[in-house]
Design an enzyme around this catalytic site. Sequence first.
Site, PDB file in Angstrom:
ATOM      1  N   ALA A   1      23.757 -54.938 -14.687  1.00  0.00           N
ATOM      2  CA  ALA A   1      22.418 -54.438 -15.020  1.00  0.00           C
ATOM      3  C   ALA A   1      22.466 -52.905 -14.998  1.00  0.00           C
ATOM      4  O   ALA A   1      23.482 -52.314 -14.622  1.00  0.00           O
ATOM      5  CB  ALA A   1      21.407 -54.965 -14.007  1.00  0.00           C
ATOM      6  N   TRP A   2      21.346 -52.267 -15.355  1.00  0.00           N
ATOM      7  CA  TRP A   2      21.356 -50.804 -15.515  1.00  0.00           C
ATOM      8  C   TRP A   2      20.864 -50.051 -14.286  1.00  0.00           C
ATOM      9  O   TRP A   2      20.893 -48.821 -14.278  1.00  0.00           O
ATOM     10  CB  TRP A   2      20.514 -50.387 -16.725  1.00  0.00           C
ATOM     11  CG  TRP A   2      19.193 -51.099 -16.818  1.00  0.00           C
ATOM     12  CD1 TRP A   2      18.892 -52.145 -17.658  1.00  0.00           C
ATOM     13  CD2 TRP A   2      18.020 -50.862 -16.043  1.00  0.00           C
ATOM     14  NE1 TRP A   2      17.615 -52.578 -17.435  1.00  0.00           N
ATOM     15  CE2 TRP A   2      17.049 -51.809 -16.452  1.00  0.00           C
ATOM     16  CE3 TRP A   2      17.679 -49.957 -15.037  1.00  0.00           C
ATOM     17  CZ2 TRP A   2      15.773 -51.856 -15.902  1.00  0.00           C
ATOM     18  CZ3 TRP A   2      16.415 -50.016 -14.487  1.00  0.00           C
ATOM     19  CH2 TRP A   2      15.483 -50.956 -14.919  1.00  0.00           C
ATOM     20  N   ASN A   3      20.399 -50.751 -13.262  1.00  0.00           N
ATOM     21  CA  ASN A   3      19.766 -50.001 -12.169  1.00  0.00           C
ATOM     22  C   ASN A   3      20.761 -49.396 -11.172  1.00  0.00           C
ATOM     23  O   ASN A   3      20.521 -48.328 -10.636  1.00  0.00           O
ATOM     24  CB  ASN A   3      18.715 -50.866 -11.457  1.00  0.00           C
ATOM     25  CG  ASN A   3      19.295 -52.121 -10.856  1.00  0.00           C
ATOM     26  OD1 ASN A   3      20.374 -52.571 -11.253  1.00  0.00           O
ATOM     27  ND2 ASN A   3      18.602 -52.686  -9.897  1.00  0.00           N
TER      28      ASN A   3
ATOM     29  N   SER B   1      25.836 -52.621 -18.441  1.00  0.00           N
ATOM     30  CA  SER B   1      24.628 -52.679 -19.262  1.00  0.00           C
ATOM     31  C   SER B   1      24.754 -51.657 -20.382  1.00  0.00           C
ATOM     32  O   SER B   1      25.270 -50.554 -20.178  1.00  0.00           O
ATOM     33  CB  SER B   1      23.408 -52.346 -18.401  1.00  0.00           C
ATOM     34  OG  SER B   1      22.318 -52.010 -19.242  1.00  0.00           O
TER      35      SER B   1
ATOM     36  N   VAL C   1      16.388 -63.141 -14.807  1.00  0.00           N
ATOM     37  CA  VAL C   1      16.437 -64.610 -14.777  1.00  0.00           C
ATOM     38  C   VAL C   1      16.635 -65.189 -16.182  1.00  0.00           C
ATOM     39  O   VAL C   1      17.487 -66.073 -16.360  1.00  0.00           O
ATOM     40  CB  VAL C   1      15.187 -65.184 -14.069  1.00  0.00           C
ATOM     41  CG1 VAL C   1      15.131 -66.697 -14.214  1.00  0.00           C
ATOM     42  CG2 VAL C   1      15.197 -64.780 -12.595  1.00  0.00           C
ATOM     43  N   PRO C   2      15.912 -64.717 -17.210  1.00  0.00           N
ATOM     44  CA  PRO C   2      16.148 -65.304 -18.549  1.00  0.00           C
ATOM     45  C   PRO C   2      17.597 -65.151 -19.013  1.00  0.00           C
ATOM     46  O   PRO C   2      18.182 -66.090 -19.557  1.00  0.00           O
ATOM     47  CB  PRO C   2      15.193 -64.520 -19.460  1.00  0.00           C
ATOM     48  CG  PRO C   2      14.135 -63.987 -18.551  1.00  0.00           C
ATOM     49  CD  PRO C   2      14.768 -63.774 -17.217  1.00  0.00           C
TER      50      PRO C   2
ATOM     51  N   GLU D   1      23.312 -62.885  -9.860  1.00  0.00           N
ATOM     52  CA  GLU D   1      22.453 -61.990  -9.079  1.00  0.00           C
ATOM     53  C   GLU D   1      21.284 -61.627  -9.967  1.00  0.00           C
ATOM     54  O   GLU D   1      21.397 -60.759 -10.836  1.00  0.00           O
ATOM     55  CB  GLU D   1      23.244 -60.734  -8.684  1.00  0.00           C
ATOM     56  CG  GLU D   1      24.354 -60.988  -7.692  1.00  0.00           C
ATOM     57  CD  GLU D   1      23.837 -61.296  -6.297  1.00  0.00           C
ATOM     58  OE1 GLU D   1      22.628 -61.197  -6.044  1.00  0.00           O
ATOM     59  OE2 GLU D   1      24.669 -61.655  -5.445  1.00  0.00           O
TER      60      GLU D   1
ATOM     61  N   CYS E   1      16.215 -55.015  -7.549  1.00  0.00           N
ATOM     62  CA  CYS E   1      15.950 -56.451  -7.655  1.00  0.00           C
ATOM     63  C   CYS E   1      15.302 -57.027  -6.406  1.00  0.00           C
ATOM     64  O   CYS E   1      14.464 -57.909  -6.481  1.00  0.00           O
ATOM     65  CB  CYS E   1      17.249 -57.174  -7.932  1.00  0.00           C
ATOM     66  SG  CYS E   1      18.535 -56.717  -6.759  1.00  0.00           S
TER      67      CYS E   1
ATOM     68  N   GLU F   1       8.065 -60.308 -12.114  1.00  0.00           N
ATOM     69  CA  GLU F   1       8.850 -59.133 -11.717  1.00  0.00           C
ATOM     70  C   GLU F   1       8.501 -57.969 -12.665  1.00  0.00           C
ATOM     71  O   GLU F   1       8.607 -58.097 -13.876  1.00  0.00           O
ATOM     72  CB  GLU F   1      10.349 -59.441 -11.830  1.00  0.00           C
ATOM     73  CG  GLU F   1      11.218 -58.300 -11.331  1.00  0.00           C
ATOM     74  CD  GLU F   1      12.718 -58.552 -11.532  1.00  0.00           C
ATOM     75  OE1 GLU F   1      13.113 -58.973 -12.634  1.00  0.00           O
ATOM     76  OE2 GLU F   1      13.481 -58.307 -10.595  1.00  0.00           O
TER      77      GLU F   1
ATOM     78  N   GLU G   1      27.285 -61.991  -3.160  1.00  0.00           N
ATOM     79  CA  GLU G   1      28.163 -60.833  -3.208  1.00  0.00           C
ATOM     80  C   GLU G   1      28.239 -60.276  -1.789  1.00  0.00           C
ATOM     81  O   GLU G   1      27.369 -60.516  -0.960  1.00  0.00           O
ATOM     82  CB  GLU G   1      27.612 -59.777  -4.175  1.00  0.00           C
ATOM     83  CG  GLU G   1      27.629 -60.296  -5.599  1.00  0.00           C
ATOM     84  CD  GLU G   1      27.456 -59.247  -6.683  1.00  0.00           C
ATOM     85  OE1 GLU G   1      26.506 -58.452  -6.604  1.00  0.00           O
ATOM     86  OE2 GLU G   1      28.276 -59.246  -7.620  1.00  0.00           O
TER      87      GLU G   1
HETATM   88  P1  NAD Z   1      19.231 -58.056 -18.468  1.00  0.00           P
HETATM   89  O1  NAD Z   1      19.180 -59.487 -18.070  1.00  0.00           O
HETATM   90  O2  NAD Z   1      18.456 -57.636 -19.643  1.00  0.00           O
HETATM   91  O3  NAD Z   1      20.761 -57.632 -18.764  1.00  0.00           O
HETATM   92  C1  NAD Z   1      21.759 -57.772 -17.791  1.00  0.00           C
HETATM   93  C2  NAD Z   1      23.118 -57.750 -18.471  1.00  0.00           C
HETATM   94  O4  NAD Z   1      23.299 -58.958 -19.198  1.00  0.00           O
HETATM   95  C3  NAD Z   1      23.307 -56.615 -19.473  1.00  0.00           C
HETATM   96  O5  NAD Z   1      24.613 -56.105 -19.361  1.00  0.00           O
HETATM   97  C4  NAD Z   1      23.128 -57.319 -20.806  1.00  0.00           C
HETATM   98  O6  NAD Z   1      23.798 -56.686 -21.887  1.00  0.00           O
HETATM   99  C5  NAD Z   1      23.739 -58.665 -20.525  1.00  0.00           C
HETATM  100  N1  NAD Z   1      23.280 -59.756 -21.392  1.00  0.00           N
HETATM  101  C6  NAD Z   1      22.081 -59.910 -21.990  1.00  0.00           C
HETATM  102  N2  NAD Z   1      22.055 -61.049 -22.691  1.00  0.00           N
HETATM  103  C7  NAD Z   1      23.270 -61.636 -22.539  1.00  0.00           C
HETATM  104  C8  NAD Z   1      23.855 -62.840 -23.039  1.00  0.00           C
HETATM  105  N3  NAD Z   1      23.175 -63.690 -23.841  1.00  0.00           N
HETATM  106  N4  NAD Z   1      25.121 -63.122 -22.676  1.00  0.00           N
HETATM  107  C9  NAD Z   1      25.826 -62.300 -21.861  1.00  0.00           C
HETATM  108  N5  NAD Z   1      25.318 -61.141 -21.380  1.00  0.00           N
HETATM  109  C10 NAD Z   1      24.056 -60.815 -21.714  1.00  0.00           C
HETATM  110  O7  NAD Z   1      18.843 -57.239 -17.164  1.00  0.00           O
HETATM  111  P2  NAD Z   1      18.607 -55.665 -17.021  1.00  0.00           P
HETATM  112  O8  NAD Z   1      17.330 -55.320 -17.702  1.00  0.00           O
HETATM  113  O9  NAD Z   1      19.843 -54.937 -17.380  1.00  0.00           O
HETATM  114  O10 NAD Z   1      18.439 -55.522 -15.438  1.00  0.00           O
HETATM  115  C11 NAD Z   1      17.260 -55.777 -14.764  1.00  0.00           C
HETATM  116  C12 NAD Z   1      17.278 -57.145 -14.147  1.00  0.00           C
HETATM  117  O11 NAD Z   1      18.420 -57.276 -13.308  1.00  0.00           O
HETATM  118  C13 NAD Z   1      16.088 -57.396 -13.236  1.00  0.00           C
HETATM  119  O12 NAD Z   1      15.601 -58.692 -13.442  1.00  0.00           O
HETATM  120  C14 NAD Z   1      16.669 -57.255 -11.840  1.00  0.00           C
HETATM  121  O13 NAD Z   1      15.964 -57.951 -10.859  1.00  0.00           O
HETATM  122  C15 NAD Z   1      18.045 -57.788 -12.039  1.00  0.00           C
HETATM  123  N6  NAD Z   1      18.944 -57.285 -10.986  1.00  0.00           N
HETATM  124  C16 NAD Z   1      19.395 -58.154 -10.034  1.00  0.00           C
HETATM  125  C17 NAD Z   1      20.216 -57.702  -9.009  1.00  0.00           C
HETATM  126  C18 NAD Z   1      20.724 -58.637  -7.943  1.00  0.00           C
HETATM  127  O14 NAD Z   1      21.705 -58.297  -7.291  1.00  0.00           O
HETATM  128  N7  NAD Z   1      20.118 -59.777  -7.709  1.00  0.00           N
HETATM  129  C19 NAD Z   1      20.588 -56.357  -8.963  1.00  0.00           C
HETATM  130  C20 NAD Z   1      20.117 -55.501  -9.957  1.00  0.00           C
HETATM  131  C21 NAD Z   1      19.295 -55.987 -10.963  1.00  0.00           C
END
Ligand code: NAD
Length: 490
Positions: free
Chosen positions: A156-158, A183, A235-236, A255, A289, A387, A464
Site C-alpha cells: 500500500a502507499w501509506n 503501490s 479489503v476489496p 494485511e 490501517c 474506513e 506480520e
Molecule cells: P489498494 O487495495 O488500493 O492497493 C494495494 C495494493 O494492491 C497496490 O499495490 C495495488 O496496486 C495493488 N492491487 C490493486 N488491485 C490489485 C489486483 N487486482 N491484483 C493485485 N494487486 C492489486 O490499497 P491502497 O489504497 O494502496 O492502501 C490503503 C489500504 O491499505 C487501506 O484499506 C488500509 O487500511 C490498507 N492498509 C493495511 C495495512 C495493514 O497492515 N493491515 C497497512 C497499510 C494499509
Amino acid sequence: MKPNAQPTASHFINGAPVEDPAGAPLDVIYPATGEVIARLHEATPALIEEALESAGAAQREWAAVPGRERGRILIRAAEIIRARNRDLSRIETLDTGKPLTETLVADAASGADALEYFGGLAASITGEQIPLGGGPGGDFAYTLREPLGVCVGIGAWNYPTQIACWKAAPALACGNAMVFKPSETTPLGALKLAEILHEAGLPAGVFNVVQGAGDVGAVLVRDPRVAKISLTGSVPTGRKVYAMAAEGMKHVTMELGGKSPLIIFDDADLEDAVSAAILGNFYSSGQICSNGTRVFVQPAIKEAFLARLGERIKAGVVMGDPLDEATNFGPMVSEGQLRLALGYIHKGIEEGARLVTGGRRADRPGFFLEPTVFADVTDEMTIAREEIFGPVMSVLDFNDEAEVIARANASEYGLAGGVFTRDLSRAHRVVAALEAGTTWINTYNLTPVEMPFGGVKASGLGRENGRAAIEHYTQVKSVYVGMGGVDAPF
Ligand code: NAD
C-alpha cells in the site's frame, strides 16, 4: 525549488536497476505541492517475466545459504539503513507527503528493526524432533521447516518502506526469494531497499522490485511459479487477490483495512486518552490501517475529552512543508484520497454528526485536509462504518462495558482495538472480548517488530512481525524414521 526524486531506474531486477521506457509512464507526485517529482515506467510483461525467472533461479541457491549467513546480510542491510536514515526518510517524505519528523522515526527505522530482528532469527528457523516411543533406538519423526519458494509482496502507499521491509525481512530470512510490487502511488522506497540489500551482500535475484498498478500485481499473483502472496491493501483488493491465490492454492498473508474501536472509560487518564486518540487518528494524516477511528467515550468524561482534544489540536497542529522539521501534520497522499475523505466528511454532516473541528481542505497547494473531529456519532452513520483512511475521528457515546464491546465488534473489520481504563481487570477483559487481531491497553498504534501484527474477520489473514511471521513464510515437511523392521499384514 522543486524537489527531485528521480531514481536510477524504475525497477530492480536480478541484482541491478532496470529501465524499460516501453512501460506506461508512472508519475510520482509530491503530495505537499502536487508537483511531479519523478517519472517511472510500469513493468512490461517481459520485465515481469525476468523478475519471476531470476527470483526462481536465485531462490534455490539462497535457500542453501546457511541461516546465519542469510541473517548476517539482513543485519548488514539494517545497519546501512540506519546510517542513511535521513536520506531514506527524505525520499519517504517526498513519496508519501508524511512529515520528516515522522519518517525519521517511523519508516526506514522500523524497516531496519524488521531486518535486524528476522536476521537474528534466521539461524534458528528449524523443525522439531518427535519421539514416537520404544525407548532409545525407537522410531521417531522430525520436521523440516522449508521456505515456500518465490513470494510476491504487494504494498500500500501509506508506509511504503516499512511494508517492503516487513515482507522482505521474514521472507528472505526463511530462504525465500521475493518479487515486490510497491503501490503505484509510492514507488520509490522499495527501490532503495533493493539497492541496500544488494550492497549488504544479497545475491542477485533474491529481492526484485517491479512497478505497476493492480494489473501488474494480478499477473504476479496468478503466476504458477509464485508460492505465496503477501498483500497490504484494502479489503476489496484483498478479496480479489485471495480469490486469485486460491485458484493456484497459494499461501497468503492479507494485511487489510479496518475501522477499529478505541474505548475510553471514564476512569482513564484523560491526557493519555487524548494523546492516543490524536496518534490513532491524525499521525500520518490518519492514513494508518490500524487507526482507532471509532472513539467510544463514556459520558462522564466526554465533554472534558472533547474540550482537551480541541485545545490540543488548536495549539499543537503545525501544518506545513513536510520537509520542514517544525511541521507535524502533512498532506494526504493524493488528490483522490483527499476527495474521498471530504466526501465522508459531507456524509457525516448530512447524516447528523456534530462537526467539532476541521472538516475543510486547507487553503494551500497540495492535498492538505484539516484534522477533523465529529462528536455524537452513532453506529449506523457511514463515518462510523466505513474506513475513511484520512484525518477524520468519530467520537461515539457509550454507557457500559457489555454494550461497548458488542458495538465495537459489530463491524465487518477486525484489525485492531484499544482500551483506556485504570481498572486492570476490565482492561484485560475488554481486549479479550474484542474481535481484533492487534490490541492495546492504555496506549495505541505501537507496532514493535517483536509483536505479531494483523487482523481478523475482513481485516485479513496471517501475521506480520514476531515469530508468528515465520509460520507464514515456511512450510513443514514431516519425516518418519523407521528404526526397526516393517510390520506388514501379509
Ligand atoms: P489498494 O487495495 O488500493 O492497493 C494495494 C495494493 O494492491 C497496490 O499495490 C495495488 O496496486 C495493488 N492491487 C490493486 N488491485 C490489485 C489486483 N487486482 N491484483 C493485485 N494487486 C492489486 O490499497 P491502497 O489504497 O494502496 O492502501 C490503503 C489500504 O491499505 C487501506 O484499506 C488500509 O487500511 C490498507 N492498509 C493495511 C495495512 C495493514 O497492515 N493491515 C497497512 C497499510 C494499509
